[in-house]
Write a protein that holds these residues in place. Structure first.
Motif, PDB file in Angstrom:
ATOM      1  N   PRO A 229      21.354  -1.506  20.943  1.00  0.00           N
ATOM      2  CA  PRO A 229      20.267  -2.479  20.841  1.00  0.00           C
ATOM      3  C   PRO A 229      19.607  -2.734  22.193  1.00  0.00           C
ATOM      4  O   PRO A 229      20.248  -2.611  23.246  1.00  0.00           O
ATOM      5  N   GLU A 230      18.335  -3.073  22.147  1.00  0.00           N
ATOM      6  CA  GLU A 230      17.577  -3.398  23.357  1.00  0.00           C
ATOM      7  C   GLU A 230      17.352  -4.904  23.426  1.00  0.00           C
ATOM      8  O   GLU A 230      16.984  -5.530  22.431  1.00  0.00           O
ATOM      9  N   ARG A 231      17.589  -5.484  24.580  1.00  0.00           N
ATOM     10  CA  ARG A 231      17.323  -6.909  24.794  1.00  0.00           C
ATOM     11  C   ARG A 231      16.536  -7.094  26.087  1.00  0.00           C
ATOM     12  O   ARG A 231      16.503  -6.204  26.938  1.00  0.00           O
ATOM     13  N   THR A 295      22.604  -1.339  31.556  1.00  0.00           N
ATOM     14  CA  THR A 295      23.233  -0.999  30.278  1.00  0.00           C
ATOM     15  C   THR A 295      24.665  -1.504  30.225  1.00  0.00           C
ATOM     16  O   THR A 295      25.472  -1.189  31.101  1.00  0.00           O
ATOM     17  N   PHE A 296      24.948  -2.282  29.198  1.00  0.00           N
ATOM     18  CA  PHE A 296      26.310  -2.735  28.921  1.00  0.00           C
ATOM     19  C   PHE A 296      26.917  -1.789  27.883  1.00  0.00           C
ATOM     20  O   PHE A 296      26.266  -0.855  27.420  1.00  0.00           O
ATOM     21  N   LEU A 301      19.950  -4.090  28.561  1.00  0.00           N
ATOM     22  CA  LEU A 301      19.217  -5.298  28.933  1.00  0.00           C
ATOM     23  C   LEU A 301      18.126  -4.962  29.946  1.00  0.00           C
ATOM     24  O   LEU A 301      18.401  -4.387  31.002  1.00  0.00           O
ATOM     25  N   THR A 302      16.883  -5.307  29.613  1.00  0.00           N
ATOM     26  CA  THR A 302      15.783  -5.177  30.566  1.00  0.00           C
ATOM     27  C   THR A 302      15.553  -6.530  31.221  1.00  0.00           C
ATOM     28  O   THR A 302      15.369  -7.548  30.534  1.00  0.00           O
TER      29      THR A 302
END
Length: 348
Positions: A229-231, A295-296, A301-302
């Protein structure tokens, strides 16, 4: 192959080809084994070694760790990730000071009762530091056993996990437990690797069922991969005229738990609203800095940094336990997330 032959073959291989110069092996004390096992969870050996050496220099033994300030512990851990590991280390050390005379207990159940210690970590401490007959089932051992016995199914499932523990315990030798435990972990880490196993040099190759079937890379079984997922988040970089940075301590649970970081907001408008509550109206308008990604294990996460430079904070911040100003020299003493450290170093 019988369990004694399995262990004997592993130990003979390890004497010639295993790892004998890891820093936690000399001396192999309970504290050093414990620290290394916690650091090695989800982290490669070469990444761990400098952190281990630095951590040990700052906290040479369990009592030193127990009395250390939480911020100092998190600072020594910063960059390794999975920060609950550091919090649990600290809590476990404090528990041992109160209930175990400043030592890690030698009893298996007492070890399991400590924060952050599971079956495999307890087994590693007891087998390597005390020579007790306890199994280890970490990622490397899982890979060896699922391939050697061709155990199908998701290796993280409870059914397969139970089977692996039963096998691991049935294979334990009667003696030389420290060498055996290190041998099976080393085999998984250096020969029976995830993507490029070196089956031609493996001491167990002659009896490995996965190799005989010609499908070594199918083991261990995994769940179908999911897209990451992207956050997005906006961080408020509030810098005073004297160069101090406004930091906010994160909750213990969640990403970067317990670390100091920059205040966050879901978007630019919310960031502006948060800034109004933190700095005086005379402060200049924010500057948008280049966004970057981190990246986790379970999402990407951006981060969008917004810089308010030469700003003045509202006086009530001085009395807020979770928000504080930190001078440049203080930043090096606090536990900050690695991407935030890099952001601060790039500041103009």
């Amino acid at each position: 192959m019988s369990p004694p032959a399995f262990a004997s073959r592993l130990r003979a291989w390890h004497q010639k080809h295993g790892r004998h110069d890891l820093p936690w092996q000399h001396p192999r004390t309970p504290y050093r084994v414990w620290l290394s096992e916690i650091m090695l969870q989800q982290t490669q050996v070469q990444t761990v070694i400098p952190y281990f050496e630095n951590f040990l220099e700052r906290f040479p033994d369990l009592p030193d760790l127990a009395v250390a300030p939480a911020d100092a512990v998190m600072n020594a851990w910063a960059g390794l990730g999975y920060y609950s590991r550091a919090r649990n280390l600290h809590k476990a050390a404090q528990w041992c000071m109160i209930h175990h005379n400043g030592h890690l207990p030698e009893d298996y159940d007492a070890l399991l009762a400590l924060p952050g210690i599971g079956r495999s970590t307890a087994g590693a401490i007891l087998s390597q530091a005390h020579g007790s007959r306890h199994a280890i089932v970490d990622g490397n051992v899982k890979r060896v056993l699922t391939r050697y016995f061709a155990i199908a199914g998701d290796a993280s499932s409870s059914a397969v996990d139970k089977q692996l523990w039963q096998l691991a315990e049935s294979l334990l030798p009667e003696s030389h437990m420290a060498d055996y435990s290190q041998a099976i972990m080393d085999l998984g880490a250096t020969v029976c690797t995830s993507r490029k196993p070196q089956c031609t040099t493996c001491p167990l190759a002659a009896d490995c069922l996965a190799l005989a079937q010609g499908n070594v890379l199918d083991y261990p079984g995994r769940k179908p991969a999911k897209s990451i997922p992207e956050r997005e988040t906006h961080v408020l970089l509030l810098r005073s005229r004297s160069g101090e940075i406004l930091l906010e301590q994160r909750p213990d649970k969640g990403i970067w738990g317990g670390l100091y970081s920059l205040p966050e907001a879901s978007d630019a408008d919310q960031a502006q609203a948060r800034a109004v509550g933190l700095i005086t109206a005379k402060s200049p308008a924010p500057i948008s800095l280049p966004a970057f990604a981190h990246t986790f294990s379970h999402f990407r996460l951006t981060i969008h940094p917004l810089l308010w430079d030469a700003c003045t904070a509202k006086s009530q911040i001085r009395d807020n336990a979770s928000i504080r100003w930190a001078a440049p020299d203080e930043l090096r003493q606090l536990g900050l997330p690695a991407p935030i450290q890099k952001l601060l170093k790039r500041l103009p």
